[in-house]
Scaffold this motif. Structure first.
Motif, PDB file in Angstrom:
ATOM      1  N   ASP B 192      -3.273 -23.856 -37.985  1.00 52.44           N
ATOM      2  CA  ASP B 192      -3.134 -23.111 -39.246  1.00 52.44           C
ATOM      3  C   ASP B 192      -4.259 -22.108 -39.438  1.00 52.44           C
ATOM      4  N   GLY B 193      -5.377 -22.330 -38.769  1.00 50.58           N
ATOM      5  CA  GLY B 193      -6.495 -21.392 -38.887  1.00 50.58           C
ATOM      6  C   GLY B 193      -7.067 -21.326 -40.297  1.00 50.58           C
ATOM      7  N   ARG B 194      -7.133 -22.445 -40.982  1.00 50.69           N
ATOM      8  CA  ARG B 194      -7.715 -22.463 -42.335  1.00 50.69           C
ATOM      9  C   ARG B 194      -9.218 -22.245 -42.232  1.00 50.69           C
ATOM     10  N   THR B 195      -9.756 -21.555 -43.216  1.00 52.34           N
ATOM     11  CA  THR B 195     -11.196 -21.303 -43.220  1.00 52.34           C
ATOM     12  C   THR B 195     -11.850 -22.058 -44.370  1.00 52.34           C
ATOM     13  N   PHE B 196     -13.101 -22.453 -44.136  1.00 51.69           N
ATOM     14  CA  PHE B 196     -13.857 -23.211 -45.131  1.00 51.69           C
ATOM     15  C   PHE B 196     -15.233 -22.579 -45.304  1.00 51.69           C
TER      16      PHE B 196
END
Lengths: 357, 259
Positions: B192-196
């Motif tokens: 998903d390539g979620r960023t934090f």
């Protein structure tokens, strides 16, 4: 490469406990922090809840979109002959029931027996959404109480809040490097710093002391005093305020609980009321002078007048002026005589004349 | 499922198959007899590497060996980092067991003269130990340990990533911090390539949990000691292929037979 697989255990299991598959998920709830919750979906199915400080409304909706069709099949199988190559997350089929391996307790040996489970709490999977009054009360009492403790460099903050049908209450304190402050329902009630304490509210104490450490006010259950130690103390100078009365200056002024006043000196600039009547300063002065000059005194009498009393015999008493509504004379040289006459109608009338002999 | 050889599958398909277990403790140890006595050479113990199952303690010295893994408790949960546990009771080894030493159990399938490869069954670190003299006056030691998941109970103190960072990069960095690698299935799953943002004030374990939740899963440690994300949605769909009495698929020309 390892992959997620399905293990068919057929009937090779000592015991199997299976519950109906859960309803599909219809709602996602993300607890972002103590005060922020984002959710997506409705209450037609089960709800998936979790904590995530990075959660957003968009994330909740994305996850909900992935959940349709997913149904959790609880099962608990003891004494299975599960292949040691199986892993958590693999599928398992036992006696026609299919689920995932989410718990596994293994005993190493020739058989490599294992207890495997997709666990569940039977009390949770209620199809009929009923809560007993006790459960609702428990939810209100316990579920809506939140507490937080924040520790940062130079700051510690603790807060407990409760939400109930009656409203929201909270209590918190905050300690910094220069002060410590308490709050009730968001309002400051006490603050302590290098200068002392500031309290906004009621103070209750069994005993105490207000002063500089060596002198000051002592606080007792029935009195507050400084210097004087009691209502009748005539030795120590100071002040005493108690349930039995008030006193000042070694008792130079004192009022008892019964209302008796004693004072060394008193100066009144207004009106003195005695028995409900006012006595002006001039009346008091003239009356006092007259009574004093005649060696006697007067007291209040019936009908709003005054009686002279205890006058010695054979003395003369004089007054500059006065008014008598009733005058009673005993053994005095007063006499009266009747004067008879006829009025215009010819009727006899009598008037009495007081004379001095 | 762990990778296994064709020989393993062949042996397990044998109705008379059984399993053997061995356990490796620590990185190295003294060479011992089958009874556990130290073999001396000129009065000196012989130090051997314990990095492989062939130099592990055999079943003859082991009284009981159990492992336990629970991805969640009473109902499906996500956003957790689960540690597997081990409890090992055995004759006290001759060598010194260092603090927080490794425990690595292995299993292999046997049938007749056939022996499969050893399958690693987790990598654990000793947490507590208790010694008693309860077997013919010989010292018996009981070891309890956890896998590397508990090593994530530390602050996210150092990072070489550019923040905000992509989820899989964060997972890779956390794995490197605790000295493990990431299971390849996790890399395949986290697309998903979620960023934090930089997780100030959170532990590695908390950060992994938050990432896992956004994939509807939990992190565990595999039998190979790798960090793995298991998603609830990763469960393979139920199939109805023809199987043998052991539950294995029957194939025809390499293809499974649907019934």
């Amino acid at each position: 490469m390892a992959e997620t697989s399905i293990f068919n255990l057929l009937s090779r299991v000592a015991s199997l406990d299976v519950a109906p598959a859960f309803q599909p998920y219809s709602k996602v709830v993300i607890h972002v922090d103590d005060d922020t919750v984002v959710e997506a979906g409705d209450d037609t199915g089960r709800t998936l809840e979790f904590n995530d400080p990075f959660g957003t409304q968009e994330l909740a909706e994305q996850l909900l979109a992935k959940l349709p069709g997913y149904q959790y099949q609880p099962l608990y199988a003891q004494g299975t002959l599960l292949d040691p190559a199986a892993e958590i997350g693999d599928g398992v089929s036992i006696k026609g029931y299919y689920s995932g391996i989410y718990q596994r307790d293994r005993t190493f040996g020739k058989l490599m027996q294992a207890d495997v489970a997709a666990p569940h709490d039977e009390e949770i999977n209620h199809e009929y959404k009923y809560k007993s009054p006790q459960e609702r009360k428990f939810t209100r009492e316990i579920g809506n109480v939140r507490a937080s403790l924040l520790i940062q460099a130079g700051l510690i903050e603790a807060k407990v809040s409760r939400e109930s049908p009656e409203g929201q209450t909270s209590f918190s304190w905050l300690m910094g490097d220069t002060s410590h402050t308490w709050y009730a329902n968001g309002r400051q009630v006490m603050r302590v710093n290098a200068n002392g304490a500031e309290i906004d509210g009621k103070i209750t104490a069994r005993e105490g002391y207000i002063g500089n450490g060596s002198a000051g006010f002592s606080i007792k259950a029935t009195a507050i005093y400084n210097g004087m130690t009691g209502l009748n103390d005539t030795v120590h100078n100071g002040i005493y305020i108690g349930t039995d009365g008030v006193a000042l200056g070694k008792g130079a002024f004192k009022v008892t609980a019964a209302g008796n006043v004693s004072a060394n000196n008193m100066e009144l600039t207004g009106t003195l009321r005695v028995g409900g009547s006012s006595i002006g300063a001039s009346v008091l002065r003239q009356g006092a002078q007259s009574a004093y000059s005649n060696g006697s005194y007067w007291t209040g009498g019936a009908g709003g007048g005054y009686n002279f009393k205890s006058m010695a015999d054979n003395n003369d008493y004089t007054a500059k002026y006065g008014k008598f509504t009733y005058l009673t004379v005993a053994n005095a040289n007063f006499y009266s005589y009747a004067l008879n006459y006829k009025d215009w109608n010819g009727n006899n009338q009598t008037v009495y004349v007081l004379g001095h002999g | 499922m762990q990778d296994v050889s064709a020989l393993y599958r062949q042996i397990v398909a044998d109705p008379n198959h059984y399993f053997e277990a061995t356990v490796v403790i620590g990185e190295s140890g003294n060479l011992v007899t089958e009874a556990g006595d130290t073999i001396l050479f000129g009065g000196t113990a012989i130090i051997v590497s314990r990095t492989g199952p062939d130099s592990g303690y055999a079943e003859s010295t082991i009284f009981s060996l159990k492992t336990s893994s629970r991805m969640f408790g009473n109902e499906p949960e996500i956003g957790k980092v689960i540690a597997q546990e081990i409890e090992l009771q055995m004759l006290q080894p001759a060598g010194e067991i260092p603090p927080m030493a490794l425990i690595v159990p292995y299993v292999r399938a046997c049938a007749g003269d056939l022996r499969s490869e050893w399958l690693q069954q987790g990598v654990f670190y000793i947490d507590t130990r208790q010694t008693s003299a309860s077997y013919e006056n010989l010292p018996v030691i009981t070891l309890h340990g956890f896998d590397a998941a508990l090593l994530t109970e530390q602050d996210y103190a150092e990072t070489r990533l550019d923040w905000p960072a992509v989820d899989i990069d964060i997972v890779q960095e956390i794995a490197a911090t605790i000295g493990v690698s990431v299971d390849s299935r996790t890399v395949d799953l986290m697309t998903d390539g979620r960023t934090f943002p930089l997780p100030t004030g959170y532990t590695l374990r908390e950060m992994l949990g938050y990432i896992a939740a956004e994939y509807l899963g939990c992190f565990i440690m595999t039998e190979q000691g790798q960090l793995r994300l298991v998603s609830l949605l990763d469960l393979p769909k139920e199939t109805s292929f023809l199987i043998d009495r052991n539950g294995d698929y029957i194939t025809f020309g390499g293809d499974r037979i649907k019934v």
